[in-house]
Design a protein around this motif. Structure first.
Motif, PDB file in Angstrom:
ATOM      1  N   ASP A 193       0.831  -1.204   0.000  1.00 58.11           N
ATOM      2  CA  ASP A 193       0.000   0.000   0.000  1.00 58.11           C
ATOM      3  C   ASP A 193       0.858   1.244   0.000  1.00 58.11           C
ATOM      4  N   LYS A 194       0.321   2.308  -0.602  1.00 53.94           N
ATOM      5  CA  LYS A 194       1.094   3.542  -0.742  1.00 53.94           C
ATOM      6  C   LYS A 194       1.301   4.263   0.585  1.00 53.94           C
ATOM      7  N   ASP A 195       0.464   4.010   1.576  1.00 50.66           N
ATOM      8  CA  ASP A 195       0.626   4.706   2.850  1.00 50.66           C
ATOM      9  C   ASP A 195       1.441   3.907   3.866  1.00 50.66           C
ATOM     10  N   TYR A 196       2.122   2.851   3.424  1.00 51.49           N
ATOM     11  CA  TYR A 196       3.015   2.099   4.302  1.00 51.49           C
ATOM     12  C   TYR A 196       4.306   2.895   4.458  1.00 51.49           C
ATOM     13  N   VAL A 197       4.666   3.221   5.698  1.00 51.27           N
ATOM     14  CA  VAL A 197       5.849   4.048   5.948  1.00 51.27           C
ATOM     15  C   VAL A 197       6.924   3.315   6.720  1.00 51.27           C
ATOM     16  N   GLY A 198       6.711   2.081   7.039  1.00 47.60           N
ATOM     17  CA  GLY A 198       7.690   1.344   7.832  1.00 47.60           C
ATOM     18  C   GLY A 198       7.431   1.555   9.312  1.00 47.60           C
ATOM     19  N   ASN A 199       8.460   1.384  10.108  1.00 46.97           N
ATOM     20  CA  ASN A 199       8.353   1.497  11.559  1.00 46.97           C
ATOM     21  C   ASN A 199       8.102   2.960  11.947  1.00 46.97           C
ATOM     22  N   PRO A 200       6.940   3.278  12.507  1.00 43.21           N
ATOM     23  CA  PRO A 200       6.663   4.666  12.870  1.00 43.21           C
ATOM     24  C   PRO A 200       7.452   5.136  14.091  1.00 43.21           C
ATOM     25  N   PHE A 201       8.034   4.193  14.836  1.00 48.40           N
ATOM     26  CA  PHE A 201       8.808   4.569  16.018  1.00 48.40           C
ATOM     27  C   PHE A 201      10.294   4.692  15.718  1.00 48.40           C
ATOM     28  N   LYS A 202      10.667   4.552  14.445  1.00 41.39           N
ATOM     29  CA  LYS A 202      12.086   4.612  14.082  1.00 41.39           C
ATOM     30  C   LYS A 202      12.698   5.956  14.461  1.00 41.39           C
ATOM     31  N   VAL A 203      11.948   7.048  14.312  1.00 47.95           N
ATOM     32  CA  VAL A 203      12.461   8.372  14.671  1.00 47.95           C
ATOM     33  C   VAL A 203      12.725   8.450  16.164  1.00 47.95           C
ATOM     34  N   LEU A 204      11.818   7.880  16.951  1.00 50.37           N
ATOM     35  CA  LEU A 204      12.003   7.921  18.400  1.00 50.37           C
ATOM     36  C   LEU A 204      13.165   7.037  18.846  1.00 50.37           C
ATOM     37  N   GLU A 205      13.356   5.916  18.172  1.00 53.52           N
ATOM     38  CA  GLU A 205      14.419   4.997  18.554  1.00 53.52           C
ATOM     39  C   GLU A 205      15.794   5.492  18.123  1.00 53.52           C
ATOM     40  N   SER A 206      15.866   6.316  17.082  1.00 53.77           N
ATOM     41  CA  SER A 206      17.161   6.752  16.573  1.00 53.77           C
ATOM     42  C   SER A 206      17.569   8.140  17.052  1.00 53.77           C
ATOM     43  N   ARG A 207      16.742   8.821  17.796  1.00 51.67           N
ATOM     44  CA  ARG A 207      17.109  10.164  18.253  1.00 51.67           C
ATOM     45  C   ARG A 207      18.161  10.069  19.369  1.00 51.67           C
ATOM     46  N   PRO A 208      18.964  11.094  19.496  1.00 53.93           N
ATOM     47  CA  PRO A 208      19.981  11.058  20.565  1.00 53.93           C
ATOM     48  C   PRO A 208      19.317  11.190  21.931  1.00 53.93           C
ATOM     49  N   GLY A 209      19.996  10.681  22.925  1.00 51.25           N
ATOM     50  CA  GLY A 209      19.476  10.770  24.284  1.00 51.25           C
ATOM     51  C   GLY A 209      19.609  12.181  24.824  1.00 51.25           C
ATOM     52  N   PHE A 210      19.247  12.360  26.072  1.00 48.50           N
ATOM     53  CA  PHE A 210      19.378  13.668  26.695  1.00 48.50           C
ATOM     54  C   PHE A 210      20.854  14.037  26.858  1.00 48.50           C
ATOM     55  N   VAL A 211      21.127  15.307  26.784  1.00 48.97           N
ATOM     56  CA  VAL A 211      22.492  15.801  26.931  1.00 48.97           C
ATOM     57  C   VAL A 211      22.818  15.869  28.414  1.00 48.97           C
ATOM     58  N   ASP A 212      23.969  15.292  28.795  1.00 46.41           N
ATOM     59  CA  ASP A 212      24.405  15.318  30.183  1.00 46.41           C
ATOM     60  C   ASP A 212      25.363  16.506  30.355  1.00 46.41           C
ATOM     61  N   ILE A 213      24.820  17.595  30.863  1.00 46.08           N
ATOM     62  CA  ILE A 213      25.596  18.828  30.996  1.00 46.08           C
ATOM     63  C   ILE A 213      26.743  18.646  31.987  1.00 46.08           C
ATOM     64  N   ARG A 214      26.507  17.956  33.091  1.00 49.62           N
ATOM     65  CA  ARG A 214      27.565  17.778  34.091  1.00 49.62           C
ATOM     66  C   ARG A 214      28.731  16.982  33.523  1.00 49.62           C
ATOM     67  N   LYS A 215      28.443  15.963  32.740  1.00 51.72           N
ATOM     68  CA  LYS A 215      29.501  15.168  32.122  1.00 51.72           C
ATOM     69  C   LYS A 215      30.286  16.028  31.129  1.00 51.72           C
ATOM     70  N   GLN A 216      29.573  16.829  30.336  1.00 47.15           N
ATOM     71  CA  GLN A 216      30.265  17.690  29.378  1.00 47.15           C
ATOM     72  C   GLN A 216      31.118  18.749  30.089  1.00 47.15           C
ATOM     73  N   ARG A 217      30.640  19.267  31.205  1.00 51.26           N
ATOM     74  CA  ARG A 217      31.403  20.251  31.972  1.00 51.26           C
ATOM     75  C   ARG A 217      32.684  19.622  32.528  1.00 51.26           C
ATOM     76  N   LYS A 218      32.582  18.382  33.031  1.00 50.02           N
ATOM     77  CA  LYS A 218      33.747  17.670  33.556  1.00 50.02           C
ATOM     78  C   LYS A 218      34.761  17.407  32.433  1.00 50.02           C
ATOM     79  N   GLU A 219      34.276  16.974  31.255  1.00 54.10           N
ATOM     80  CA  GLU A 219      35.170  16.742  30.126  1.00 54.10           C
ATOM     81  C   GLU A 219      35.858  18.034  29.677  1.00 54.10           C
ATOM     82  N   PHE A 220      35.102  19.137  29.709  1.00 49.16           N
ATOM     83  CA  PHE A 220      35.686  20.425  29.319  1.00 49.16           C
ATOM     84  C   PHE A 220      36.752  20.864  30.330  1.00 49.16           C
ATOM     85  N   ALA A 221      36.491  20.643  31.610  1.00 49.84           N
ATOM     86  CA  ALA A 221      37.470  21.017  32.637  1.00 49.84           C
ATOM     87  C   ALA A 221      38.744  20.198  32.480  1.00 49.84           C
ATOM     88  N   GLU A 222      38.634  18.903  32.177  1.00 46.26           N
ATOM     89  CA  GLU A 222      39.819  18.078  31.943  1.00 46.26           C
ATOM     90  C   GLU A 222      40.564  18.546  30.698  1.00 46.26           C
TER      91      GLU A 222
END
Length: 146
Positions: A107-136
Motif C-alpha cells: 500500500d502507498k501509505d506504508y511508511v515502515g516502523n513509525p517509532f524509528k524516529v524515536l528509537e534513533s534520536r539522541p538521548g538527553f544531553v548530560d551537561i555535568r559530564k560535558q562540563r567535567k570533560e571540558f574542565a579536563e
C-alpha cells in the motif's frame, strides 16, 4: 480492487444506466402522449402530467444500487486498527507483508516502523559530564589543533 469486485461494480453500473435510460424513455413517451391527448380534448378535463414510474424500472434501479454497493464493499481493503500502538505493533511484527493489497503490491501509505524516529534520536544531553570533560580538556592544555 479484485477482478470480482470490479466486475460486480461494472455490472451494477450497466444496470443503473439501463434503468436511467428506461426512466427517461418512459417520461419522454408519457409527455408526448399527454401532449397529443390534451390537444385532442381541449374542452374536457385536463390530464395529469405526472405519471408513476413503472415498478420494473424502480426495482431495476434498487437492484443496480445494491449491486454497486456490494461490488464496492467487496473491493475495499481490510480496515486498519484505530489505535496507533496497535497499528505500529502490526507494522513491526508483519512488515511489508501485512500491508499488501489484493494485487500483491505494498500500500502507498506504508511508511515502515513509525517509532524509528524515536528509537534513533539522541538521548538527553548530560551537561555535568560535558562540563567535567571540558574542565579536563582545559587542564590538559586546551589547545585547538587546526
Amino acid at each position: 480492487m479484485t477482478w470480482l469486485s470490479t466486475s460486480i461494480t461494472g455490472f451494477g453500473f450497466v444496470l443503473l444506466a439501463h434503468a436511467c435510460y428506461s426512466a427517461h424513455e418512459h417520461s419522454a413517451l408519457h409527455s408526448t402522449s399527454t401532449a397529443s391527448l390534451s390537444s385532442l380534448t381541449s374542452h374536457g378535463p385536463s390530464v395529469s402530467a405526472v405519471a408513476a414510474l413503472p415498478i420494473d424500472i424502480s426495482i431495476e434501479t434498487i437492484v443496480a444500487i445494491l449491486t454497486i454497493c456490494l461490488g464496492l464493499v467487496l473491493g475495499t481493503p481490510e480496515l486498519r486498527p484505530i489505535q496507533w500502538r496497535v497499528w505500529a505493533g502490526q507494522i513491526e511484527r508483519e512488515g511489508e507483508k501485512g500491508f499488501m493489497n489484493g494485487d500483491g503490491e505494498v500500500d502507498k501509505d506504508y511508511v515502515g516502523n513509525p517509532f524509528k524516529v524515536l528509537e534513533s534520536r539522541p538521548g538527553f544531553v548530560d551537561i555535568r559530564k560535558q562540563r567535567k570533560e571540558f574542565a579536563e580538556w582545559v587542564r590538559e592544555g586546551g589547545s585547538v589543533e587546526g
